[in-house]
Every structure is written in structure tokens, then in C-alpha cells.
Design a protein around this motif. Structure first.
Motif, PDB file in Angstrom:
ATOM      1  N   ARG A  91      -2.622 -37.476  10.310  1.00  0.00           N
ATOM      2  CA  ARG A  91      -1.913 -37.498  11.554  1.00  0.00           C
ATOM      3  C   ARG A  91      -0.462 -37.553  11.126  1.00  0.00           C
ATOM      4  O   ARG A  91      -0.100 -38.519  10.751  1.00  0.00           O
ATOM      5  CB  ARG A  91      -2.326 -38.886  12.465  1.00  0.00           C
ATOM      6  CG  ARG A  91      -3.606 -38.834  12.827  1.00  0.00           C
ATOM      7  CD  ARG A  91      -4.248 -39.835  13.963  1.00  0.00           C
ATOM      8  NE  ARG A  91      -5.611 -39.991  13.825  1.00  0.00           N
ATOM      9  CZ  ARG A  91      -6.521 -39.299  14.533  1.00  0.00           C
ATOM     10  NH1 ARG A  91      -6.123 -38.144  15.016  1.00  0.00           N
ATOM     11  NH2 ARG A  91      -7.792 -39.411  14.414  1.00  0.00           N
ATOM     12  N   SER A 233     -10.215 -36.790  21.479  1.00  0.00           N
ATOM     13  CA  SER A 233     -10.980 -37.069  20.404  1.00  0.00           C
ATOM     14  C   SER A 233     -10.402 -37.645  19.145  1.00  0.00           C
ATOM     15  O   SER A 233      -9.364 -37.044  18.511  1.00  0.00           O
ATOM     16  CB  SER A 233     -11.942 -35.966  20.031  1.00  0.00           C
ATOM     17  OG  SER A 233     -12.679 -36.231  18.874  1.00  0.00           O
ATOM     18  N   PRO A 234     -10.646 -38.902  18.671  1.00  0.00           N
ATOM     19  CA  PRO A 234     -10.014 -39.506  17.480  1.00  0.00           C
ATOM     20  C   PRO A 234     -10.878 -38.746  16.251  1.00  0.00           C
ATOM     21  O   PRO A 234     -10.199 -39.130  15.118  1.00  0.00           O
ATOM     22  CB  PRO A 234     -10.452 -40.978  17.590  1.00  0.00           C
ATOM     23  CG  PRO A 234     -11.725 -41.026  18.257  1.00  0.00           C
ATOM     24  CD  PRO A 234     -11.611 -39.863  19.329  1.00  0.00           C
ATOM     25  N   ALA A 235     -11.609 -37.959  16.143  1.00  0.00           N
ATOM     26  CA  ALA A 235     -12.016 -36.977  15.181  1.00  0.00           C
ATOM     27  C   ALA A 235     -11.481 -36.317  14.295  1.00  0.00           C
ATOM     28  O   ALA A 235     -10.399 -35.653  15.075  1.00  0.00           O
ATOM     29  CB  ALA A 235     -13.662 -36.521  15.517  1.00  0.00           C
ATOM     30  N   PHE A 236     -11.491 -36.034  13.223  1.00  0.00           N
ATOM     31  CA  PHE A 236     -10.973 -34.952  12.444  1.00  0.00           C
ATOM     32  C   PHE A 236     -11.604 -33.588  12.427  1.00  0.00           C
ATOM     33  O   PHE A 236     -12.997 -33.884  12.274  1.00  0.00           O
ATOM     34  CB  PHE A 236     -10.407 -35.507  11.131  1.00  0.00           C
ATOM     35  CG  PHE A 236      -9.334 -36.496  11.035  1.00  0.00           C
ATOM     36  CD1 PHE A 236      -7.928 -36.154  10.996  1.00  0.00           C
ATOM     37  CD2 PHE A 236      -9.703 -37.966  11.136  1.00  0.00           C
ATOM     38  CE1 PHE A 236      -6.996 -36.873  10.973  1.00  0.00           C
ATOM     39  CE2 PHE A 236      -8.630 -38.828  11.279  1.00  0.00           C
ATOM     40  CZ  PHE A 236      -7.227 -38.331  10.986  1.00  0.00           C
ATOM     41  N   TYR A 240     -10.462 -35.569   5.632  1.00  0.00           N
ATOM     42  CA  TYR A 240      -9.140 -36.330   6.216  1.00  0.00           C
ATOM     43  C   TYR A 240      -8.851 -37.698   5.022  1.00  0.00           C
ATOM     44  O   TYR A 240      -9.610 -38.229   4.352  1.00  0.00           O
ATOM     45  CB  TYR A 240      -9.176 -36.653   7.620  1.00  0.00           C
ATOM     46  CG  TYR A 240     -10.379 -37.714   7.855  1.00  0.00           C
ATOM     47  CD1 TYR A 240      -9.932 -39.059   7.958  1.00  0.00           C
ATOM     48  CD2 TYR A 240     -11.670 -37.495   7.865  1.00  0.00           C
ATOM     49  CE1 TYR A 240     -11.237 -39.981   8.044  1.00  0.00           C
ATOM     50  CE2 TYR A 240     -12.501 -38.261   8.390  1.00  0.00           C
ATOM     51  CZ  TYR A 240     -12.237 -39.553   8.471  1.00  0.00           C
ATOM     52  OH  TYR A 240     -13.389 -40.508   8.846  1.00  0.00           O
ATOM     53  N   HIS A 242      -8.282 -41.418   5.188  1.00  0.00           N
ATOM     54  CA  HIS A 242      -8.269 -42.591   5.845  1.00  0.00           C
ATOM     55  C   HIS A 242      -7.076 -43.560   6.169  1.00  0.00           C
ATOM     56  O   HIS A 242      -6.354 -43.717   5.079  1.00  0.00           O
ATOM     57  CB  HIS A 242      -9.442 -43.556   5.427  1.00  0.00           C
ATOM     58  CG  HIS A 242     -10.739 -42.758   5.206  1.00  0.00           C
ATOM     59  ND1 HIS A 242     -11.674 -43.423   5.925  1.00  0.00           N
ATOM     60  CD2 HIS A 242     -11.129 -41.530   4.799  1.00  0.00           C
ATOM     61  CE1 HIS A 242     -12.951 -42.464   5.783  1.00  0.00           C
ATOM     62  NE2 HIS A 242     -12.709 -41.359   5.100  1.00  0.00           N
ATOM     63  N   SER A 252      -8.872 -44.828  11.322  1.00  0.00           N
ATOM     64  CA  SER A 252      -8.657 -43.433  11.039  1.00  0.00           C
ATOM     65  C   SER A 252      -9.281 -42.746  12.275  1.00  0.00           C
ATOM     66  O   SER A 252      -8.737 -41.833  12.938  1.00  0.00           O
ATOM     67  CB  SER A 252      -9.552 -42.867   9.976  1.00  0.00           C
ATOM     68  OG  SER A 252      -8.934 -43.342   8.774  1.00  0.00           O
ATOM     69  N   THR A 253     -10.390 -43.063  12.800  1.00  0.00           N
ATOM     70  CA  THR A 253     -11.412 -42.309  13.924  1.00  0.00           C
ATOM     71  C   THR A 253     -11.334 -43.396  15.031  1.00  0.00           C
ATOM     72  O   THR A 253     -12.349 -43.074  15.808  1.00  0.00           O
ATOM     73  CB  THR A 253     -12.206 -41.734  13.370  1.00  0.00           C
ATOM     74  OG1 THR A 253     -13.364 -42.920  12.663  1.00  0.00           O
ATOM     75  CG2 THR A 253     -12.262 -40.599  12.328  1.00  0.00           C
ATOM     76  N   SER A 256      -7.728 -43.166  20.009  1.00  0.00           N
ATOM     77  CA  SER A 256      -7.430 -41.814  20.621  1.00  0.00           C
ATOM     78  C   SER A 256      -6.310 -41.285  20.426  1.00  0.00           C
ATOM     79  O   SER A 256      -5.136 -41.975  20.805  1.00  0.00           O
ATOM     80  CB  SER A 256      -7.921 -41.829  22.175  1.00  0.00           C
ATOM     81  OG  SER A 256      -7.403 -40.757  22.740  1.00  0.00           O
TER      82      SER A 256
END
Length: 376
Positions: A91, A233-236, A240, A242, A252-253, A256
């Protein structure tokens, strides 16, 4: 999002998986045949010092003309011990602001809006109450962080439900609960609120989502294949890094990106970030008039970050001259970017823990790494 404004805490050092990867641009002298250069070794050592100081892992990208190198140290995932890899996503946080400013300046060049337009013109009734007045704030002041608007990020509601999907209007409404820090144009204060509003204006002026404008105007033309703009979405979208946030561990996920959006929501890699900045600062994305606006700066000291701030970009002084870029912090992630005006020197530094700069030793070692990576 913000520039790492979190409480002080140390993260246990994880010195593992140290890797040095060097890549060479087409037509450049081969570095791999001769082994790492003196610059590579110095950057590697400096990256390892940050890991010894507490960063789980570090990635450093450097450019000298056509030669691009990557130094990595530590781990990308403390649970598995997987080493850092410069190809991993992370991010980029407030580095997003340079993308947002670029799109706004392109719209200004196209006559779709003017930097002198008020916020009220584009977003009627959004900035009002408690002394806030959108009819007295211009788009230029949003981008320059001189609007005087207050911040929403530190509000406990933002982190009390980290998975919540926030709308831009909700974030701005939180900031409107507070009076302005100063009158528009009469001071400087860093507030993510400014760039949430800038994103809302992009959408109003174009009739399209901000992410679609990022893709059409920047990601696509520059072939930033590993760069994306998630909104909720907090997904990559791929492998990725961490990120670790104080006592909360791996976040990491869990958070939001909707709480950051056009102020800090982009996901990317060090190479894509460098490609964007090289294109931006060498004039490939903006006409001359808008480049002058972008690079019109004022000296600021933002919680210890001393620089000259323009429109979503900063100018930083090094021993070898000035660099342009932006830094960013999102829970678990911290990134610093530097590009010379001619694009021949670059450094991008990222590591996967928050609040480490509150350690004087870490901050000093980070400064030495930045000086080495950009100037040596």
C-alpha cells in the motif's frame, strides 16, 4: 493515508532472508556479470541496518541513468519467514496524492475545471459548518494543503471498525465536525481531507469513478501493470508484502482502503511507483503550465519531515541536489520516494511496519539510507 501518524512502538527485529536483486535496463551496461556495484553494497548495508533497527523487511529501488537495482532485506511475512521481494505489492498510502494531483492538473489543462474554482462550485454544501466554508476554498488550496481544513484520520471511528466501507462524503463529514485550523490560504496543514475532496471533484468533473480516471490517464498509458486502486476491499490482487501495525500484528488485509481512497488508497510496487514519478517529473504527464503549478512550493515542516511542498508533491534537499516525490504511511506500511528533475536519479524505499520513525536511531539510519540511495 497519513504520514505514519501513529503512536510510538518498537517492532522486534527479524533479520532473515536478506536478498540483493539487480536488474538492468535494456542497453545499459550489465551489472550482473560484474556482481553488485559499490552503490548496491552500500544500499544493501543500509537496508540491513533498518531491519536491525526493527523493520521486519525493507525494499530499496535505485536508479542511475539506465541502471536500476533493488536491495531487499528481512522478511515480507513474519509468519512464514518469506524474504522481501521487490516484485511484491504494498500500500503506497499518501504517495497516492501525487496521482490524484496529476489527474486534477490534467483536467485543468483540458479546461474541464480550474484550479481557481471553489470547492463549493463542484461540491455544493459538502464543506460547511463549524467555520468551514467551501465557497472560500479553491481546488489549488486543496492540492497545496493550504485550505485550513481539519483532518478526519485520527477520529476513533475510523479505526474502531477497520473493515467498514467508508464513503468519501462520510470521511469529509467527520472533518467538518471540527473548525478549520486556519483561514484558507493563510497557513499550511497536512490533511487527508483535502485529497478526499479532490477525488470527489475528479468524479464530479468527469462523471466517472476516480479509479477509472487513474486507469485511463495514468495506469494504462504508463503501463503500470502492477498498480491498482481498490476502494473497499482490503484484499491484494497478487502476492504482497505483509504489513505490521503496533500490537495488532499483521493487518495487511484487515483494513478497508475506503478510509484512504484518493488520499492514500493505491496499491503498487516500487518499480511502478518509480515509473510514474519519472514520467511525472520529467514532464510526460502534464503540460508546462500545469508543471509550474505542480512545482510551486512552500517550505514546510510536517511532524519532522522538512521539505518544500507543492501540489501533491514535495521537493527534498540532498547533498547531491533536490529530489521530488512524496512519502506515505498506512497501518503496516511506510514508503519514501525520490526522483531528480531529469529522472536520472531515483530511490524508492518501503518497509512493512508503522511508527518506527519515532525511534531516533531508526530515523537517523533511514536518513542515511535515503542519502545513499539517491546520491551515492
Amino acid at each position: 493515508m497519513a504520514r505514519g501518524r501513529v503512536a510510538a512502538a518498537a517492532v522486534s527485529a527479524v533479520v532473515a532472508g536478506t536478498v540483493l536483486v539487480t536488474t538492468v535496463a535494456a542497453g545499459a551496461p550489465s551489472a550482473s556479470a560484474a556482481g553488485p556495484s559499490g552503490l548496491d553494497r552500500r544500499v544493501q548495508g543500509a537496508a540491513e541496518r533498518l531491519v536491525a533497527d526493527g523493520a521486519p523487511g525493507v525494499i530499496v529501488m535505485t536508479r542511475r541513468g539506465g541502471r536500476v537495482s533493488h536491495a531487499t532485506a528481512g522478511v515480507s511475512d513474519k509468519a512464514t519467514g518469506a524474504p522481501m521481494d521487490h516484485r511484491l505489492l504494498f500500500r503506497i498510502a499518501s504517495v497516492t496524492k501525487s496521482f490524484t494531483s496529476t489527474v486534477v492538473l490534467q483536467l485543468d489543462a483540458e479546461g474541464r475545471l480550474s484550479l481557481d474554482d471553489t470547492v463549493e462550485k463542484w461540491l455544493p454544501g459538502v464543506v460547511q459548518g463549524n467555520g468551514n466554508d467551501g465557497s472560500k476554498i479553491t481546488i489549488r488550496q486543496l492540492l497545496a494543503q493550504t485550505s485550513g481544513l481539519n483532518e478526519y484520520v485520527q477520529d476513533p471511528r475510523i479505526m474502531s471498525d477497520p473493515a467498514r466501507a467508508w464513503t468519501p462524503a462520510e470521511l469529509v463529514a467527520i472533518a467538518m465536525e471540527k473548525p478549520p485550523v486556519h483561514a484558507p490560504g493563510q497557513g499550511w496543514n497536512y490533511a487527508n481531507t483535502n485529497y478526499i475532496l479532490a477525488g470527489m471533484i475528479i468524479e464530479k468533473a468527469t462523471g466517472r469513478a476516480a479509479g477509472a480516471e487513474f486507469q485511463r490517464r495514468v495506469f494504462g498509458p504508463l503501463r503500470l501493470r502492477h498498480t491498482s486502486y481498490p476502494t473497499t476491499s482490503p484484499a491484494f490482487p497478487g502476492p504482497y508484502v505483509h504489513g505490521y501495525y503496533l500490537q495488532h500484528g499483521d493487518v495487511s488485509t484487515l483494513i478497508s482502503p475506503s478510509s484512504a481512497r484518493t488520499a492514500g488508497g493505491i496499491v503498487s510496487t516500487v518499480d511502478d511507483v518509480a515509473r510514474f514519478h519519472r514520467a511525472l517529473f520529467t514532464g510526460r504527464l502534464l503540460p508546462a503550465e500545469q508543471m509550474r503549478e505542480l512545482r510551486t512550493v512552500r517550505p514546510v515542516n510536517d511532524e519532522g519531515v522538512v521539505e518544500d511542498y507543492g501540489l501533491g508533491v514535495a521537493r527534498i534537499k540532498f547533498s547531491c541536489g533536490y529530489a521530488w516525490g512524496h512519502d506515505g504511511g498506512f497501518p503496516g506500511y511506510r514508503t519514501w520516494t525520490y526522483t531528480s528533475a531529469d529522472g536520472r536519479r531515483q530511490a524508492v524505499i518501503t518497509y512493512n511496519a508503522s511508527a518506527l520513525e519515532n525511534s531516533e536511531k531508526f530515523r537517523a539510519d533511514l536518513g542515511r539510507l535515503a542519502e545513499t540511495a539517491f546520491c551515492a
